[in-house]
Design a protein around this motif. Structure first.
Motif, PDB file in Angstrom:
ATOM      1  N   TRP A  46      -5.422   1.924  -8.360  1.00 39.71           N
ATOM      2  CA  TRP A  46      -4.444   1.153  -7.587  1.00 39.71           C
ATOM      3  C   TRP A  46      -4.744  -0.345  -7.654  1.00 39.71           C
ATOM      4  CZ3 TRP A  46      -3.822   1.945  -1.555  1.00 39.71           C
ATOM      5  CH2 TRP A  46      -2.799   1.115  -1.086  1.00 39.71           C
ATOM      6  N   ALA A  59       1.436  -4.058  -3.986  1.00 43.42           N
ATOM      7  CA  ALA A  59       0.460  -4.579  -3.025  1.00 43.42           C
ATOM      8  C   ALA A  59      -0.893  -3.924  -3.270  1.00 43.42           C
ATOM      9  CB  ALA A  59       0.932  -4.296  -1.590  1.00 43.42           C
ATOM     10  N   GLN A  63      -4.400  -5.796   0.696  1.00 36.70           N
ATOM     11  CA  GLN A  63      -3.157  -6.311   1.272  1.00 36.70           C
ATOM     12  C   GLN A  63      -2.454  -5.245   2.104  1.00 36.70           C
ATOM     13  OE1 GLN A  63      -1.220  -7.500  -2.354  1.00 36.70           O
ATOM     14  NE2 GLN A  63      -2.011  -9.606  -2.265  1.00 36.70           N
ATOM     15  N   THR A  64      -2.488  -4.010   1.616  1.00 35.71           N
ATOM     16  CA  THR A  64      -1.862  -2.921   2.371  1.00 35.71           C
ATOM     17  C   THR A  64      -2.600  -2.670   3.683  1.00 35.71           C
ATOM     18  OG1 THR A  64      -1.174  -1.886   0.285  1.00 35.71           O
ATOM     19  CG2 THR A  64      -1.149  -0.514   2.250  1.00 35.71           C
ATOM     20  N   ASP A 241       4.138  -5.080   0.884  1.00 36.18           N
ATOM     21  CA  ASP A 241       2.962  -4.506   1.532  1.00 36.18           C
ATOM     22  C   ASP A 241       3.359  -3.589   2.691  1.00 36.18           C
ATOM     23  OD1 ASP A 241       4.003  -6.634   2.889  1.00 36.18           O
ATOM     24  OD2 ASP A 241       2.068  -7.527   3.436  1.00 36.18           O
ATOM     25  N   TRP A 242       4.415  -3.936   3.422  1.00 34.67           N
ATOM     26  CA  TRP A 242       4.906  -3.054   4.475  1.00 34.67           C
ATOM     27  C   TRP A 242       5.468  -1.755   3.895  1.00 34.67           C
ATOM     28  CZ3 TRP A 242       8.017  -6.641   8.357  1.00 34.67           C
ATOM     29  CH2 TRP A 242       7.105  -7.523   8.952  1.00 34.67           C
ATOM     30  N   PHE A 244       4.453  -0.287   1.197  1.00 36.15           N
ATOM     31  CA  PHE A 244       3.294   0.539   0.852  1.00 36.15           C
ATOM     32  C   PHE A 244       2.688   1.184   2.095  1.00 36.15           C
ATOM     33  CE2 PHE A 244       3.652  -1.110  -3.302  1.00 36.15           C
ATOM     34  CZ  PHE A 244       2.802  -0.407  -4.131  1.00 36.15           C
ATOM     35  N   VAL A 245       2.662   0.471   3.201  1.00 35.73           N
ATOM     36  CA  VAL A 245       2.139   1.039   4.443  1.00 35.73           C
ATOM     37  C   VAL A 245       2.978   2.239   4.867  1.00 35.73           C
ATOM     38  CG1 VAL A 245       1.790   0.620   6.902  1.00 35.73           C
ATOM     39  CG2 VAL A 245       1.117  -1.109   5.245  1.00 35.73           C
TER      40      VAL A 245
END
Length: 276
Positions: A46, A59, A63-64, A241-242, A244-245
């Motif tokens: 990743w 991301a 960052q995640t 990044d959001w 990916f969260v």
């Protein structure tokens, strides 16, 4: 004079099996170790992909993690997990409660199978996503539309797996139970149900996985809070990044629910010989 002596036979060598050290505890540690290595390898891949394509497309793990802390701090992540979990568990639970008895009836009673088979074979090929718009129009943007869509996702999977389990029961067992004077109810409780439990559990696990697919589509269209809504809103704001969260939270949540289901099934239904 010749003296002959006889030697005592040498004791036979017995093979001793090497003792396994650690037992179940050692095996559990090895399993955890393998999982840890797999996770670390995944994080490494990743990170490499994130470095190659940049934060605008992928991301990085750091960052995640930072975005997850940000969303958790203001309550967005927690509220999304609670909302999605509630919808999934209610819809999935209703699907299992309805699908298992219907599957038993379909598998045991031929007339019921003939009456319901056209509907089960027809609707199981229509994905729940196709009904998202109708569910919102008929039931509104509240909780009912999401729960009904997840119920629709789960009920046919559980029904088909249960009916397949009933029809897979060995005929010789049924005839033996009937020849011994067992009633239809006793045959169902002591022969059919124990043989069908593994199929019900498999159907429940498959239905759980498909419920996660449905909840994202339903929440993207008609929800203010939820993991699907979080992913869609993040996309509108350009926060990769959001996104990916939200995706990783869905995977972790599904993994946790599946493990819990396996543990409960193994311990509570062990008497039926179910292996999950």
């Amino acid at each position: 004079m010749t003296i002959t002596t006889t030697e005592a036979p040498a004791p036979a060598r017995t093979r001793t099996r090497p003792r396994r050290t650690g037992g179940k505890g050692g095996q559990a540690l090895r399993t955890v170790g393998v999982y840890a290595v797999a996770v670390l390898l995944g994080l490494g891949v990743w990170q490499l992909v994130a470095v190659k394509y940049g934060p605008s497309l992928v991301a990085s793990p750091s960052q995640t993690l930072s975005a997850a802390r940000e969303l958790a701090a203001d309550g967005t992540l927690g509220n999304s997990v609670i909302a999605s979990s509630r919808r999934i568990l209610i819809g999935w639970g209703l699907g299992v409660v309805v699908g298992a008895p219907v599957g038993l009836l379909i598998g045991q009673i031929r007339i019921v199978r003939l009456l319901l088979e056209p509907y089960t074979e027809f609707f199981r090929f229509i994905p729940p996503v196709a009904f998202v718009t109708l569910a919102v129009v008929w039931l509104g943007i509240g909780e009912s539309s999401k729960v009904v869509l997840i119920f629709y996702t789960a009920v046919f999977i559980v029904t088909l797996n249960t009916s397949a389990g009933v029809m897979a029961v060995d005929e010789s067992k049924l005839r033996a139970a009937a020849s011994l004077g067992a009633s239809r109810r006793q045959i169902l409780q002591r022969v059919v149900l124990p043989s069908t439990v593994p199929y019900i559990l498999t159907g429940a696990r498959l239905a759980m996985g498909n419920s996660f697919l449905t909840i994202v589509s339903a929440e993207i269209v008609a929800a203010q809070v939820g993991l699907g809504s979080l992913i869609w809103t993040s996309r509108n704001y350009g926060r990769i990044d959001w996104v990916f969260v939200g995706i990783i939270t869905l995977g972790v949540l599904g993994l946790v629910y599946d493990r819990i289901l396996r543990v409960i099934a193994t311990r509570v239904l062990h008497k039926y010989g179910a292996k999950v």
